[in-house]
Design an enzyme around this catalytic site. Sequence first.
Site, PDB file in Angstrom:
ATOM      1  N   PHE A  21       0.836  -1.071   0.038  1.00  0.00           N
ATOM      2  CA  PHE A  21      -0.062   0.157  -0.136  1.00  0.00           C
ATOM      3  C   PHE A  21       0.892   1.263   0.175  1.00  0.00           C
ATOM      4  O   PHE A  21       1.872   1.257   1.042  1.00  0.00           O
ATOM      5  CB  PHE A  21      -0.823   0.007   1.221  1.00  0.00           C
TER       6      PHE A  21
ATOM      7  N   ASP B 238       9.412   2.635   1.284  1.00  0.00           N
ATOM      8  CA  ASP B 238       8.338   3.394   1.871  1.00  0.00           C
ATOM      9  C   ASP B 238       8.444   3.008   3.352  1.00  0.00           C
ATOM     10  O   ASP B 238       7.828   2.015   3.926  1.00  0.00           O
ATOM     11  CB  ASP B 238       7.074   3.032   0.945  1.00  0.00           C
TER      12      ASP B 238
ATOM     13  N   LYS C 279       3.411   9.992   8.602  1.00  0.00           N
ATOM     14  CA  LYS C 279       2.565   9.249   9.751  1.00  0.00           C
ATOM     15  C   LYS C 279       3.365  10.042  10.899  1.00  0.00           C
ATOM     16  O   LYS C 279       3.030  11.013  11.412  1.00  0.00           O
ATOM     17  CB  LYS C 279       2.491   7.851   9.570  1.00  0.00           C
TER      18      LYS C 279
HETATM   19  N1  PLP Z   1       2.595   4.294   2.500  1.00  0.00           N
HETATM   20  C1  PLP Z   1       2.454   3.591   3.516  1.00  0.00           C
HETATM   21  C2  PLP Z   1       3.239   2.350   3.801  1.00  0.00           C
HETATM   22  C3  PLP Z   1       1.208   3.654   4.553  1.00  0.00           C
HETATM   23  O1  PLP Z   1       0.935   2.749   5.399  1.00  0.00           O
HETATM   24  C4  PLP Z   1       0.337   4.827   4.024  1.00  0.00           C
HETATM   25  C5  PLP Z   1      -0.639   5.035   4.687  1.00  0.00           C
HETATM   26  O2  PLP Z   1      -1.471   4.177   5.429  1.00  0.00           O
HETATM   27  C6  PLP Z   1       0.647   5.607   2.907  1.00  0.00           C
HETATM   28  C7  PLP Z   1       1.654   5.257   2.169  1.00  0.00           C
HETATM   29  C8  PLP Z   1      -0.278   6.829   2.695  1.00  0.00           C
HETATM   30  O3  PLP Z   1      -0.074   7.829   3.650  1.00  0.00           O
HETATM   31  P1  PLP Z   1      -1.062   9.077   3.689  1.00  0.00           P
HETATM   32  O4  PLP Z   1      -2.346   8.377   4.098  1.00  0.00           O
HETATM   33  O5  PLP Z   1      -0.485   9.894   4.603  1.00  0.00           O
HETATM   34  O6  PLP Z   1      -1.247   9.642   2.342  1.00  0.00           O
END
Ligand code: PLP
Length: 402
Positions: A133, A219, A248
């Site tokens: 994700f 990521d 986050k």
């Molecule tokens: N990347 C990862 C690994 C995530 O867990 C998330 C959100 O859960 C995101 C990207 C997207 O982040 P945001 O909701 O701040 O756009």
Amino acid sequence: MTVPAGEAAVMPTYARYPLTPVRGERLTVWDDEGTPYLDFAGALGANPLGHGHPAWRTAIHQQVDTLDITTNLFSTLPQADLARRLAELLPVPDARTFFCNSGAEANEAAVKIARTHGLAAGRPAIVALEGSFHGRTVATLAATGQPAKRAPFEPLVDWFRFVPPNDAGALERELGDGDVGAVLLEPVLGEGGVRPLTPEFLRAARATCDRHGAILIADEVQSGLGRCGDWLAISRADVVPDVVTLAKGLGGGLPIGACVARAGLAFGPGEHGSTFGGGPIPAAAALAVLATIEEEGLLERVLEMGARLREEIARVTPSGLVAEVRGRGLLVGVQLTRPVSHEVVLAMIEEGVLATEAGADVVRMSPALVVEPEEIDVAVKAFAAAVQHVEEAAPWPGRTVR
Ligand code: PLP
């Protein structure tokens, strides 16, 4: 538990739990009727210091009283200090940071970096992992290895191909095609069920990228900044990525994201931008988060508390419903044997503890990094009671219900 009057006017993108938090302090939140809950949902990792940490509040108050906002056409002290701090703390060589407001935006920036360099090198494709994700924007959705999330919007950009997590052979074969310029991965797949990648796979991914001239993008939006006991979860495998994305936990509750790249991959003037990205207030908050993680020795503590949480869940929940307890540090997932994570999380709310789902059959706990052992014990007790409740409501075939 009442639903706020204006709720009907909110787009229902989230299937919300029946609870409206109105106040928080450390790991406790109170709902609109004054009922306290222990917060092991932890804002999905966006609340590393607990609610209202004094150092975080002070930093924000001081910044509000000093300089609230300016355009990114000017330097600001908090943003420059934060970029320098990230360069000191993260293993990315000679790091340069682009600041934005969320995880999706941080990944969007990383994808643009991968594309500009990949196109120039004749390797425009990007390989990501099945089950991953990376966000909800168009490009990060295209990078997300969950077909059901992509389906309503297809065709999306066709820049991404997917391989199974922990399959070094499949990754090598994909890069062997010669058109791949980047590999994008979460060291711990978060939304995909709290699945840590093995150190062997992470090292193989680095070696494969090096062999084929591709860049490695980690990521770390969910796994980074202490959540898994290191500044970066990928560091556990001694792997140095070329690009790291963060969000986050970074702002401790304020929206800020970061795309950190080695100097040779940095954007130039006009190649990318964001009005609010790395603004003075969220940057000051992020500096307080990083300082507090260091000053309170939270990285070591996270490993200790995470181990306790996983061990206690496994010990206290002898149940046909629990298949596996996994994760790293304070990113913990409980794999259930049936798709009832929603029911278990609802039952936990009844027991006074908040958790979240990472898929239909995984319960996720990601409490603040300052969690105390006694709080872990309370959460584990609530989880065990919730599992028992769900089992009694719909017994596991072959089990006798007391
Ligand atoms: N990347 C990862 C690994 C995530 O867990 C998330 C959100 O859960 C995101 C990207 C997207 O982040 P945001 O909701 O701040 O756009």
